[in-house]
Design a protein around this motif. Structure first.
Motif, short mmCIF file in Angstrom:
data_model
loop_
_atom_site.label_atom_id
_atom_site.label_comp_id
_atom_site.label_asym_id
_atom_site.label_seq_id
_atom_site.Cartn_x
_atom_site.Cartn_y
_atom_site.Cartn_z
N GLY E 93 0.82 -1.20 0.00
CA GLY E 93 0.00 0.00 0.00
C GLY E 93 0.86 1.26 0.00
O GLY E 93 2.09 1.19 0.04
N ASP E 94 0.19 2.40 -0.05
CA ASP E 94 0.94 3.66 -0.14
C ASP E 94 1.58 4.05 1.18
O ASP E 94 2.64 4.68 1.19
CB ASP E 94 0.06 4.79 -0.69
CG ASP E 94 -1.34 4.80 -0.07
OD1 ASP E 94 -1.60 3.97 0.83
OD2 ASP E 94 -2.14 5.62 -0.48
N GLY E 95 0.98 3.65 2.29
CA GLY E 95 1.67 3.90 3.56
C GLY E 95 2.90 3.02 3.63
O GLY E 95 3.99 3.47 3.98
N ASP E 96 2.72 1.79 3.27
CA ASP E 96 3.79 0.81 3.34
C ASP E 96 4.94 1.16 2.40
O ASP E 96 6.11 1.18 2.80
CB ASP E 96 3.20 -0.55 2.94
CG ASP E 96 4.08 -1.73 3.29
OD1 ASP E 96 4.10 -2.09 4.47
OD2 ASP E 96 4.75 -2.26 2.39
N PHE E 119 1.80 -1.86 -6.41
CA PHE E 119 1.71 -0.75 -5.47
C PHE E 119 0.28 -0.19 -5.48
O PHE E 119 -0.16 0.39 -6.47
CB PHE E 119 2.73 0.32 -5.89
CG PHE E 119 2.56 1.65 -5.22
CD1 PHE E 119 2.18 1.76 -3.89
CD2 PHE E 119 2.81 2.84 -5.92
CE1 PHE E 119 2.02 3.00 -3.29
CE2 PHE E 119 2.66 4.08 -5.32
CZ PHE E 119 2.26 4.15 -4.01
N ILE E 120 -0.41 -0.37 -4.38
CA ILE E 120 -1.81 0.03 -4.27
C ILE E 120 -1.89 1.42 -3.65
O ILE E 120 -1.70 1.60 -2.46
CB ILE E 120 -2.56 -0.97 -3.36
CG1 ILE E 120 -2.41 -2.39 -3.89
CG2 ILE E 120 -4.03 -0.58 -3.25
CD1 ILE E 120 -2.98 -2.63 -5.26
N ASN E 121 -2.18 2.38 -4.49
CA ASN E 121 -2.28 3.77 -4.04
C ASN E 121 -3.74 4.13 -3.83
O ASN E 121 -4.47 4.39 -4.78
CB ASN E 121 -1.63 4.67 -5.10
CG ASN E 121 -1.69 6.14 -4.71
OD1 ASN E 121 -2.28 6.50 -3.69
ND2 ASN E 121 -1.08 6.98 -5.51
N ASN E 122 -4.14 4.14 -2.56
CA ASN E 122 -5.51 4.55 -2.26
C ASN E 122 -5.54 5.84 -1.44
O ASN E 122 -6.52 6.16 -0.78
CB ASN E 122 -6.29 3.42 -1.58
CG ASN E 122 -5.67 3.00 -0.26
OD1 ASN E 122 -4.73 3.65 0.22
ND2 ASN E 122 -6.15 1.92 0.33
N ALA E 123 -4.44 6.56 -1.50
CA ALA E 123 -4.38 7.90 -0.92
C ALA E 123 -4.69 7.96 0.57
O ALA E 123 -5.04 9.02 1.08
CB ALA E 123 -5.28 8.87 -1.69
N THR E 124 -4.54 6.85 1.23
CA THR E 124 -4.76 6.87 2.68
C THR E 124 -4.21 5.59 3.31
O THR E 124 -3.84 4.65 2.61
CB THR E 124 -6.25 7.02 3.03
OG1 THR E 124 -6.37 7.38 4.42
CG2 THR E 124 -7.02 5.72 2.80
N TYR E 125 -4.13 5.59 4.63
CA TYR E 125 -3.80 4.39 5.38
C TYR E 125 -5.11 3.70 5.69
O TYR E 125 -5.81 4.09 6.63
CB TYR E 125 -3.12 4.76 6.70
CG TYR E 125 -1.70 5.24 6.61
CD1 TYR E 125 -1.28 6.07 5.58
CD2 TYR E 125 -0.76 4.86 7.55
CE1 TYR E 125 0.03 6.51 5.49
CE2 TYR E 125 0.56 5.30 7.49
CZ TYR E 125 0.94 6.12 6.46
OH TYR E 125 2.23 6.56 6.39
N GLY E 126 -5.45 2.68 4.91
CA GLY E 126 -6.73 2.03 5.12
C GLY E 126 -6.80 1.31 6.46
O GLY E 126 -7.65 1.59 7.30
N MET E 127 -5.86 0.43 6.67
CA MET E 127 -5.88 -0.48 7.82
C MET E 127 -6.03 0.22 9.16
O MET E 127 -6.75 -0.24 10.05
CB MET E 127 -4.58 -1.28 7.79
CG MET E 127 -4.30 -2.07 9.04
SD MET E 127 -5.45 -3.40 9.20
CE MET E 127 -4.35 -4.79 9.01
#
Ligand SMILES: Cc1ncc(C[n+]2csc(CCOP(=O)(O)OP(=O)(O)O)c2C)c(N)n1
Ligand SMILES: Cc1ncc(C[n+]2csc(CCOP(=O)(O)OP(=O)(O)O)c2C)c(N)n1
Ligand code: SF4
Ligand code: SF4
Ligand code: SF4
Ligand code: SF4
Ligand code: SF4
Ligand code: SF4
Ligand SMILES: [Mg+2]
Ligand SMILES: [Mg+2]
Lengths: 177, 343, 250, 68, 250, 343, 68, 177
Positions: E93-96, E119-127
């Motif tokens: 993810g993007d945070g990672d 690389f999954i860019n969802n513009a936030t820390y989902g978890m």
């Protein structure tokens, strides 16, 4: 007086909010309270639960091992927690989602088709409030009298327009039998 | 108020206007709260790119003389180990919160106390200590947070607040003390010489072993002073107790239920609840060990604090242990059973 | 006769510990002169790295902090956020900035952190005895690439200035060298400009400076300057990679 | 007329100054070592110095003061 | 009637734990299909991140390792160097990848590490409940930017693909999206291509995928797809940023 | 051969073909040696971008089933704390070398033993242990390195070799044993299913506390087995000794000089030299404490192993301590003076 | 003639399939909840299905099998 | 026989190499040896030193606290270490760099203008070998006989062409008085 309440169901059913409302209800009535949610990834679509204790004595552990009151909103949680309910305790079950017949001596089980009732009220997310209302019917009347104040404290400002419909749902549960 | 939010609010009231963090369950509420409040009061909330960066921002800000805090949970604290060692080595004051979860590795996110060693014996390299405070209620969280900043400034050491997921997530009513925080003059801080004094240097490197040793010994003397003056604990009914339970943090609350049951059943039980894990309340435990039939230590770990308990008793009485791990919380019944074994 | 060149007030009296001919000393002096000439010594807070310049805290005549290896931009961030009126700079080598400190430098730039970074690229880890740096050239023999840097094993050297120039938060990024009088003078002007951007709160500024490490290159100081010119500059072109006053880009 | 002054004991004999001096008047004093153990830089024929400051500009150890 | 679409062998039977409408599930399927179609499931070793995709090890029908937050490229490097014949991929993810793991991703690319990164860019820390990510847009409200991302405080979002494309070791870098059938199909083709580059030992390959997080964006899954299209794509243009077969560059 | 080079050569001979490191004094020779040798034997030497990356590369390679090693010195080990905790949590075997220098912070680069706690009590978060081997001569460095790989594979745990700058830099002649390394079959490793088996998973996350606790308890049982079977130490003349010195690593060599002087002067001295720091040789110390007048622990730290010594004695005899810090090395004379104090 | 089959208990009612179906024949079954507690997707008029696979392509939970 | 040797001077004077040669000399003669250099940033222009022990008994601590032999190549090191030399021990001082007059009962001080001699031989870096040669003159003749072999082991292949000139310097020192 000590009520040890466990609320359990799916994430998204308003489990934590229901617990928060109860905790504020205790505070409003000058009781000791504790509120302990489950947290983390089990909230991604999985189950959620929350422990609330309201008491007139200082609270030791915030963990509810043997609830006096179990509000339960899905089948897995019902299966998991029913056996823990304390003697003389109550189960408030959403019978729209839990279609198991079950009874045990010394435990009062209330079946309320909360999700269905809520859907009929136009918002299935109110099921938690309906069950909470039913629980209030088993408590001192002062709690029902002060629930509005508690809700005002627990609803975030951006959602305050939902106060009335929440109260209505509580009333519906309170009056259901 | 939630435990996590209580930490945040107490820190702000203790005049901590700088917070650097990185999200991790179960302590995200601290950051969330800071993010909301800090901009409103002219403070700084910054989400760092990592825990490593966060602790080094803390180092920089502490060196610049402001009250500063960071918070994380177990894996994140491991990443801060080097930074904490640097902060201790440069004699900087700061507050570090660890809301412990199950480990090792990614572990779980349920409450645990398995970072006791890390907190108390030193995650980082080198001879250093942190003051470690372990509150057991949301109200105590508030009190400890005030205390933490004062202790940090007074002794120029990092102070850790060690909680667990349960404490962080739990909501209880709190009262904030009307205290105006002590704010020491920090002559040693780097905030520009203004051409009025010699440069200040924040540093932990001493290439001459003589110099480094001198510094370490001087620091040790400060540690000795802390060990003498700053031990905090709570005790209950230990004077006549046969079995004394030792537990900290939320575990102590659960132990209390077992203790009450024991007393109810005629067992002379008592409780010692360390509030400072370092300095450890070894004196009271040593004294107790002279009197009691047994000491039983209860932890949410496979047995860490119990070593310090054993050290303190010096073999004067048997020390039992009951622990749960991985996010499992001890149940009063099980503790009671252990108590009975020692009667 | 008047003194036309003398030791700047920006330096303390402490003699540098660097090897003979090491260009760290030149860059130190340039920074110190820039701070003095901009009259910000009293406001400056410098951050020393881990690397041969670790003792930089003894040399600059301003407040200093010594940072953990690679973390100088994070430390500088902490300082700047605590003391926004200060002039905060880091001094970092290529191991410090481009290896272990990659995350910190990228995010300081992305975050538009209002600090100035002086980046000493000498294509090796000087302090620890000459290991492969992220900026070591292909084929370069170092202690940890005894058969030369091989693309298949260790990949390619990173062009840090070019990489950071892709970040919107970077206000000024320039690569300089200290291999000649002309380039030294240009480096000083660039350092001054970087500080001026900070004073004007324009965001992140960095000057990369191609430098020598005679000791670990195994060359004399004079030969080192030639090696820099002949090998490093072709791979690391000098120039401005970002200047928001000029609309960015090379 | 110009003059360069060396702070001899801080010189490390790196020869950079000698290399850049346009007049080639700087050399290392082969006959002596300074307190650091180096042959320090010195100017043989100061009259030729034009005060260009090149030597001071490149000196990594700030050994040189220039007068003019 | 023939089956024209069925669950791929590349996935195990385990149901995804993702929120309703979360695009992590789509991307999982695309990767699994790609591995199956390339017939490398038996050689594949995947690395799961810390983030909502942390349980990815339960979903892919191949050997898997779970990596510490941000370190997937380092873990993948260890695997690939130990088992050079394997097909190694990370899912991050993007945070990672873009926050805590900046150093690892930059250096895996620079080092020409022969791995594939999704690389999954969802513009936030989902978890962790929707905090500011390095890729959150200016103005975006998150749990840790409750007043919106502000340039002066948090700087600018990082365009990771563009940044990594400056590195010589990167062989293939492309940004895709899963907001429409067309883009989903293109994403799958790109993932396959990235794996093919790895099979041909051409170096580092990465596919960035613009994704949604309905839960933390506070939007329905359908609305989220629209938000992605209207807000993310303008800032994160889709396309190839590096392709050494085509001579690189955008 | 230099101590550092001996580690590297021994590792290669123990069939370690994968090394991931990051330069730091005083252990750079290990990397330098690996960089030279690995390409020649088809092995992998990779200089990572950081210690954090290096330990995670080790995690990946260990998970893929190969023998793998990393090495660093104090601050670098702090940075590896999270990774080590992950390796322990995922039950992976690997060898980690720490050539300790003075701390905390950047500290100095001279020899120290101030990372004992970090090594033995757990730098990282969570309930886990590493086997810690502390050789005291270059020859023993070689032997311990072989041992380390075998132990790691046998128990699926990280093993640390704890040396200090002196040991790493020192040159002594060595003999390499003619051993063919044991190489266990690693059915659990991830190296591709080849479509022949179910996927293997390397993981430390267990979201259900029950699962995590079960795993932690199972691991604890393995730890108990290690504690029972793998304790290593050396003793000298403790049978009749009044004063028993306890020291490890290079300090033990210095202690020996003091011991010899004591014996020469008629003082009945003895030495216990722990070789495994965890598991700690507590039994022999406990037994000794029953007999001896006093135990004196000597360390290059402000006192870390001494806690384990005290724990082991259980108060049965006084435990004295002499320590130097910051890179200062104890001198035999000073140790002798301490001995005399206890006669 | 085409057919879509839903693995009903793994549906999360996200409505993405409904949104992309060119024939707009998918809707959430408002009258029932599946074991996960969601109103699952269902097709009212299967005859209209053209087997384009759009629904299956976008479904994040691999609920749908398509036959044609 | 035990010789505890401390070699000290500036970085760049070949201090460590001199020590290495001595260590190999011990090995060649089947003695126990240890070699412990100082290391780290003090090598950047600062002082360097190195501890060598050669003995026919197992070696305890590799640290040389009271050297039997001090080879010293700059003034600060001389000032620092002279007082530590064991009774009956030797000091081999480079008198080109250390122009202090100093004597002490029971200690033999040899003043050799090593750097000057080395310069005259065309390479001032040979001063260490000259001092080493002088030290050999105080030892059993077997050591001088085997020094070539030891040098062959300690000089890296790339510098093997310097073997002869090193040997010459050793001889010059051996014969100096
Ligand atoms: C955490 C940590 N890792 C490694 C080191 C060892 N170390 C000291 S300096 C250095 C590299 C310095 O290289 P560079 O930054 O290029 O600076 P230079 O010496 O070349 O100027 C390293 C790896 C350390 N002190 N701390
Ligand atoms: C060292 C460490 N720091 C922080 C965390 C907490 N954490 C878990 S997931 C996550 C962020 C995930 O965001 P992203 O990578 O964008 O993935 P997403 O959930 O959005 O798919 C964080 C910070 C952790 N587990 N470990
Ligand atoms: S080692 Fe290299 S970079 Fe360091 S001081 Fe010496 S010449 Fe300069
Ligand atoms: S000032 Fe110019 S001419 Fe004079 S010595 Fe220096 S470089 Fe040469
Ligand atoms: S440049 Fe400076 S240090 Fe070098 S020789 Fe000249 S005066 Fe000496
Ligand atoms: S939180 Fe966001 S990213 Fe995570 S599963 Fe839910 S929707 Fe997906
Ligand atoms: S296959 Fe096409 S037409 Fe049929 S249900 Fe799915 S999306 Fe609609
Ligand atoms: S896309 Fe899949 S999960 Fe979503 S509603 Fe349709 S079938 Fe259900
Ligand atoms: Mg460098
Ligand atoms: Mg994300």
């Amino acid at each position: 007086m000590t009520r040890e309440i466990l609320i359990a169901g799916f994430g998204g059913q308003g489990i934590l909010f229901g617990g928060k409302a109860l905790a504020y209800l205790g505070m409003v009535n000058n009781l000791e309270v504790s509120w302990l949610p489950s947290y983390g990834p089990e909230m991604r679509g999985g189950t959620a639960n929350c422990h609330v204790i309201i008491s007139d004595k200082p609270i030791g552990s915030p963990i509810v091992v043997s609830p006096t009151d179990l509000i339960v909103m899905n089948l897995p949680s019902f299966e998991k927690f029913k056996k823990n309910v304390a003697k003389g305790g109550n189960i408030f079950a959403d019978s729209s989602l839990i279609d198991k017949v079950w009874s045990r001596k010394g435990i009062n089980k209330y079946d309320i088709p909360a999700t269905q009732m809520a859907s009929e009220m136009g918002n299935s997310k109110l099921a938690n409030m309906i069950l909470l209302g039913k629980m209030l019917s088993t408590m001192d009347s002062v709690f029902m009298e002060t629930i509005k104040k508690a809700l005002e404290m627990s609803i975030p400002p951006s959602k305050m327009h939902l106060l009335d419909i929440n109260l209505k749902a509580i009333e519906a549960g309170f009056n259901y039998n | 108020m939630k435990g996590n939010e209580a930490i945040a609010e107490a820190a702000i009231r203790a005049n901590c206007k700088h917070f650097f963090g990185y999200p991790i369950t179960p302590q995200t509420e601290i950051s969330a709260y800071m993010a909301k409040r800090m901009p409103r009061i002219g403070g700084v909330f910054l989400q760092a790119e990592s825990e490593v960066a966060a602790i080094n921002m803390v180092y920089g800000a502490a060196g610049a003389g402001v009250r500063v805090m960071t918070s994380s949970s177990s894996p994140g604290i491991s990443l801060k180990a080097e930074g904490i060692s640097y902060i201790a080595g440069a004699d900087l004051p700061c507050v570090i919160v660890n809301i412990v979860r199950g480990g090792p590795g990614l572990g779980g996110i349920q409450p645990a106390q398995s970072d006791y060693f890390q907190a108390v014996k030193g995650a980082g390299h080198g001879d250093y200590k942190m003051i470690v405070l372990a509150p057991s209620s949301v109200q105590e969280v508030v009190d400890c947070t005030f205390d933490a900043f004062d202790l940090a400034d007074k002794y120029r050491v990092p102070v850790m607040i060690l909680g667990d997921g349960m404490l962080g997530q739990m909501m209880e009513p709190v009262v904030f003390p009307e205290k105006s925080p002590k704010c020491e003059q920090k002559d040693w801080a780097t905030c520009g010489t203004k051409n009025k004094r010699k440069p200040n240097i924040i540093n932990s490197l001493y290439i001459e072993p003589q110099d480094l040793e001198r510094l370490i010994i001087a620091r040790q003397q400060r540690y000795n002073a802390i060990a003498e003056k700053e031990v905090r604990f709570e005790k209950e009914n230990i004077e006549d107790a046969d079995i004394v339970l030792v537990a900290y943090g939320t575990t102590a609350r659960i132990v209390k239920a077992a203790y009450e049951k024991a007393r109810k059943n005629g067992i002379k039980a008592g409780i010692i609840r360390p509030i400072t894990l370092w300095p450890f309340p070894e004196k009271i435990i040593a004294e107790t060990a002279q009197r009691a039939k047994a000491i039983v230590c209860v932890e949410m770990s496979m047995g860490q604090m119990v070593e310090d308990v054993r050290l303190a008793t010096g073999g004067a009485c048997p020390v039992g242990f009951y622990g749960r791990a991985g996010g499992m919380v001890p149940e009063p019944e099980a503790i009671y059973d252990v108590i009975r074994r020692y009667v | 006769m008047a003194v036309v060149f003398k030791r700047t007030e920006g330096l303390t009296d402490a003699p540098f510990h660097y090897c003979p001919g090491c260009t760290h000393g030149i860059v130190h002096r340039l920074i110190a002169e820039a701070l003095e000439e901009l009259d910000v010594l009293g406001d400056a807070i410098g951050v020393a790295p881990v690397g041969c310049a670790v003792f930089a805290y003894n040399y600059f005549n301003c407040d200093m902090q010594q940072a953990a290896h690679g973390r100088a931009p994070a430390v500088a961030t902490g300082i700047k956020r605590a003391r926004p009126q200060s002039i905060v700079f880091t001094y970092q080598g290529d191991g410090d900035l481009a290896a272990i400190g990659t995350g910190e430098i990228v995010h300081a730039a992305a975050r538009r952190e209002n600090i100035t970074v002086i980046f000493i690229n000498n294509a090796t880890y000087g302090m620890t005895g000459g290991q492969l740096a992220p900026t070591s050239l292909v084929g370069q023999i170092t202690q940890t690439s005894p058969y030369g840097r091989k693309v298949e094993l260790q990949g390619y050297p990173i062009r840090v200035s070019e990489m950071l120039a892709t970040l919107e938060g970077a206000a000024f990024i320039k690569r300089c060298s200290v291999d000649s009088i002309k380039n030294i003078n240009d480096a000083k002007a660039s350092i001054k400009k970087a500080f001026r951007y900070q004073m004007d709160e324009m965001g992140f500024s960095m000057v990369e400076i191609l430098s020598t490490c005679p000791t670990n290159w195994g060359l004399s100081p004079v030969e080192s300057m030639e090696w820099l010119r002949e090998n490093m500059i072709p791979h690391y072109p000098l120039g401005v990679f970002k200047d928001i006053e000029k609309g960015g880009g090379v | 007329m110009a003059k360069v002054i060396f702070d001899e004991n801080s010189c490390k004999g790196c020869e950079l100054c000698a290399h850049v001096c346009p007049k080639k008047i700087i050399a290392m004093a082969k006959d002596r070592l300074n307190s650091k153990g180096f042959h320090p830089a010195e100017v043989a024929d100061m009259d030729k110095c034009i005060g260009c400051k090149f030597c001071a500009t490149i000196c990594p150890d700030v050994v040189i003061t220039v007068e003019k």
